[in-house]
Motif scaffolding. Sequence first.
Motif, PDB file in Angstrom:
ATOM      1  N   THR A 140       1.084  -1.143  -0.361  1.00 36.78           N
ATOM      2  CA  THR A 140       0.638  -0.134   0.065  1.00 36.78           C
ATOM      3  C   THR A 140       1.125   1.058  -0.348  1.00 36.78           C
ATOM      4  N   SER A 141       0.668   2.382  -0.822  1.00 37.98           N
ATOM      5  CA  SER A 141       1.689   2.847  -1.363  1.00 37.98           C
ATOM      6  C   SER A 141       0.462   4.462  -1.071  1.00 37.98           C
ATOM      7  N   SER A 142       0.903   5.362  -1.834  1.00 38.57           N
ATOM      8  CA  SER A 142      -0.167   6.250  -1.622  1.00 38.57           C
ATOM      9  C   SER A 142       0.343   7.654  -2.718  1.00 38.57           C
ATOM     10  N   ILE A 143      -1.334   8.391  -2.754  1.00 39.93           N
ATOM     11  CA  ILE A 143      -1.110   9.237  -4.014  1.00 39.93           C
ATOM     12  C   ILE A 143       0.354  10.559  -3.398  1.00 39.93           C
ATOM     13  N   ALA A 144       0.283  10.527  -2.026  1.00 39.90           N
ATOM     14  CA  ALA A 144       1.640  11.309  -1.255  1.00 39.90           C
ATOM     15  C   ALA A 144       3.109  10.938  -2.387  1.00 39.90           C
ATOM     16  N   GLY A 145       2.491  10.142  -2.222  1.00 36.85           N
ATOM     17  CA  GLY A 145       4.504   9.046  -2.972  1.00 36.85           C
ATOM     18  C   GLY A 145       4.322   9.165  -4.482  1.00 36.85           C
ATOM     19  N   GLY A 146       3.450   8.732  -4.739  1.00 39.01           N
ATOM     20  CA  GLY A 146       3.555   9.358  -6.210  1.00 39.01           C
ATOM     21  C   GLY A 146       2.755  10.751  -6.819  1.00 39.01           C
ATOM     22  N   VAL A 147       2.095  10.802  -6.678  1.00 43.06           N
ATOM     23  CA  VAL A 147       1.770  11.497  -7.987  1.00 43.06           C
ATOM     24  C   VAL A 147       0.713  13.464  -7.156  1.00 43.06           C
ATOM     25  N   TYR A 148       1.171  13.423  -5.259  1.00 43.55           N
ATOM     26  CA  TYR A 148       0.907  14.447  -4.913  1.00 43.55           C
ATOM     27  C   TYR A 148       1.512  15.114  -4.077  1.00 43.55           C
ATOM     28  N   GLY A 149       1.992  16.021  -3.624  1.00 38.73           N
ATOM     29  CA  GLY A 149       2.380  16.966  -2.606  1.00 38.73           C
ATOM     30  C   GLY A 149       1.771  17.270  -1.665  1.00 38.73           C
ATOM     31  N   TRP A 150       2.279  16.716  -0.413  1.00 40.90           N
ATOM     32  CA  TRP A 150       1.133  17.062   0.411  1.00 40.90           C
ATOM     33  C   TRP A 150       1.797  17.834   1.733  1.00 40.90           C
ATOM     34  N   GLN A 151       2.080  18.991   2.777  1.00 44.08           N
ATOM     35  CA  GLN A 151       2.932  19.886   3.206  1.00 44.08           C
ATOM     36  C   GLN A 151       2.950  19.319   4.626  1.00 44.08           C
ATOM     37  N   GLY A 152       3.789  19.001   5.506  1.00 45.49           N
ATOM     38  CA  GLY A 152       3.414  18.359   5.999  1.00 45.49           C
ATOM     39  C   GLY A 152       4.138  16.560   6.537  1.00 45.49           C
ATOM     40  N   HIS A 153       4.064  16.428   5.348  1.00 47.06           N
ATOM     41  CA  HIS A 153       4.130  15.047   5.052  1.00 47.06           C
ATOM     42  C   HIS A 153       5.699  14.178   4.336  1.00 47.06           C
ATOM     43  N   ALA A 154       6.288  15.575   4.801  1.00 41.76           N
ATOM     44  CA  ALA A 154       7.131  14.786   3.663  1.00 41.76           C
ATOM     45  C   ALA A 154       8.412  13.417   3.264  1.00 41.76           C
ATOM     46  N   HIS A 155       7.848  13.004   5.244  1.00 38.79           N
ATOM     47  CA  HIS A 155       8.797  11.572   5.624  1.00 38.79           C
ATOM     48  C   HIS A 155       7.668  10.610   4.242  1.00 38.79           C
ATOM     49  N   TYR A 156       6.771  10.595   5.122  1.00 39.40           N
ATOM     50  CA  TYR A 156       5.413   9.581   4.410  1.00 39.40           C
ATOM     51  C   TYR A 156       5.940   9.820   2.751  1.00 39.40           C
ATOM     52  N   ALA A 157       5.517  11.036   2.181  1.00 39.42           N
ATOM     53  CA  ALA A 157       5.638  10.530   0.716  1.00 39.42           C
ATOM     54  C   ALA A 157       6.898  10.588  -0.198  1.00 39.42           C
ATOM     55  N   ALA A 158       8.279  10.319   1.040  1.00 39.38           N
ATOM     56  CA  ALA A 158       8.947  10.018   0.032  1.00 39.38           C
ATOM     57  C   ALA A 158       9.298   8.293   1.300  1.00 39.38           C
ATOM     58  N   ALA A 159       8.872   8.256   2.400  1.00 43.43           N
ATOM     59  CA  ALA A 159       8.403   6.447   2.062  1.00 43.43           C
ATOM     60  C   ALA A 159       7.102   5.047   1.408  1.00 43.43           C
ATOM     61  N   LYS A 160       6.718   6.499   0.853  1.00 43.45           N
ATOM     62  CA  LYS A 160       5.379   5.975   0.074  1.00 43.45           C
ATOM     63  C   LYS A 160       5.938   5.458  -1.433  1.00 43.45           C
ATOM     64  N   ALA A 161       6.794   6.780  -1.929  1.00 41.10           N
ATOM     65  CA  ALA A 161       7.566   6.793  -2.909  1.00 41.10           C
ATOM     66  C   ALA A 161       8.102   5.722  -3.120  1.00 41.10           C
ATOM     67  N   GLY A 162       9.130   5.671  -1.902  1.00 40.21           N
ATOM     68  CA  GLY A 162      10.232   3.906  -2.547  1.00 40.21           C
ATOM     69  C   GLY A 162       9.261   2.616  -2.397  1.00 40.21           C
ATOM     70  N   VAL A 163       8.050   2.932  -2.018  1.00 37.40           N
ATOM     71  CA  VAL A 163       7.638   1.591  -2.499  1.00 37.40           C
ATOM     72  C   VAL A 163       7.637   1.669  -3.684  1.00 37.40           C
ATOM     73  N   LEU A 164       7.123   2.470  -4.327  1.00 38.50           N
ATOM     74  CA  LEU A 164       6.561   2.321  -5.580  1.00 38.50           C
ATOM     75  C   LEU A 164       8.177   1.953  -6.514  1.00 38.50           C
TER      76      LEU A 164
END
Length: 251
Positions: free
Chosen positions: A138-162
């Motif tokens: 389970t990734s997240s749109i924050a990891g692929g195609v969507y910037g989300w303020q306050g969640h850079a670490h989450y976004a990086a982790a979820k991009a890593g999953v992809l």
Amino acid sequence: MPEPRVAIITGAASGIGRALAVHYAGLGVRSIIGSFSGDPHDPQETLRLVQAAGGEAVVHEVDVRSTASVDAFAQRAVDEYGRLDYAVANAGILRNSSLTEMTDARWTDMLDVDLTGVLRTLRAAADRMTEGGAMVATSSIAGGVYGWQGHAHYAAAKAGVLGLIRSVAVELGPQGIRVNAVIPGLIETPQSLDPVNSLGPDGLAQAGKDIPWGRVGTPAEVASVIAFLTSADAGYVTGQSLIVDGGLTVK
Ligand code: NAD
């Protein structure tokens, strides 16, 4: 009569993971319900819902931050039901933190659960999986195609999953094991209902109005896509990531 399929699901005491265990019950897939002692979700409620749907499952405590714990979790499928067909690396945390407040510890803790936890789950499953098996993370749109303020670490982790699932798909293809990811948009679960680290109930309702589908998603709407990706219907699909967001990211 083929043997019933067996799945391990991390983060199955709540949200998307719980919905998946219930969905699998309707398909005759037996689940190892991954519960985590560190939070308030009730895995017995997942088990009750599975049994009410006519399914079979067991609850097993797992902490995806520990390799030994995840290995024991995957082994439980073999010990309990004699096989492992599907692995769903779904456990995740979300913690609000601006860039300047992002201590190394916050960064590391996030990656340990949301990225390395996925690696540990896929790795433990690969050792035990039956040929024809399938994995979904389970990734997240924050990891692929969507910037989300306050969640850079989450976004990086979820991009890593992809990235992780693509390379693991190449590696496990010759063993007859498929590996994919699901990319949920805004889904109403305990994670997104948390007003401190996510949108909270009011924020979610408001955000839903901006989604082309007119509302946020339900856990069941993600669970059915994960089940599709593990099923024989997706038998030639591997290394892919499927967005489930009601059109949020194409708007
Ligand atoms: P949730 O909080 O209900 O589920 C997350 C689960 O992960 C919980 O059951 C929790 O116990 C478990 N967990 C947390 N830390 C763990 C650990 N160390 N070891 C084992 N389990 C642990 O929320 P959810 O929305 O159902 O989350 C499921 C997945 O979906 C997560 O990976 C999340 O990041 C992702 N996701 C959710 C949304 C959304 O809008 N809800 C959007 C995109 C992605």
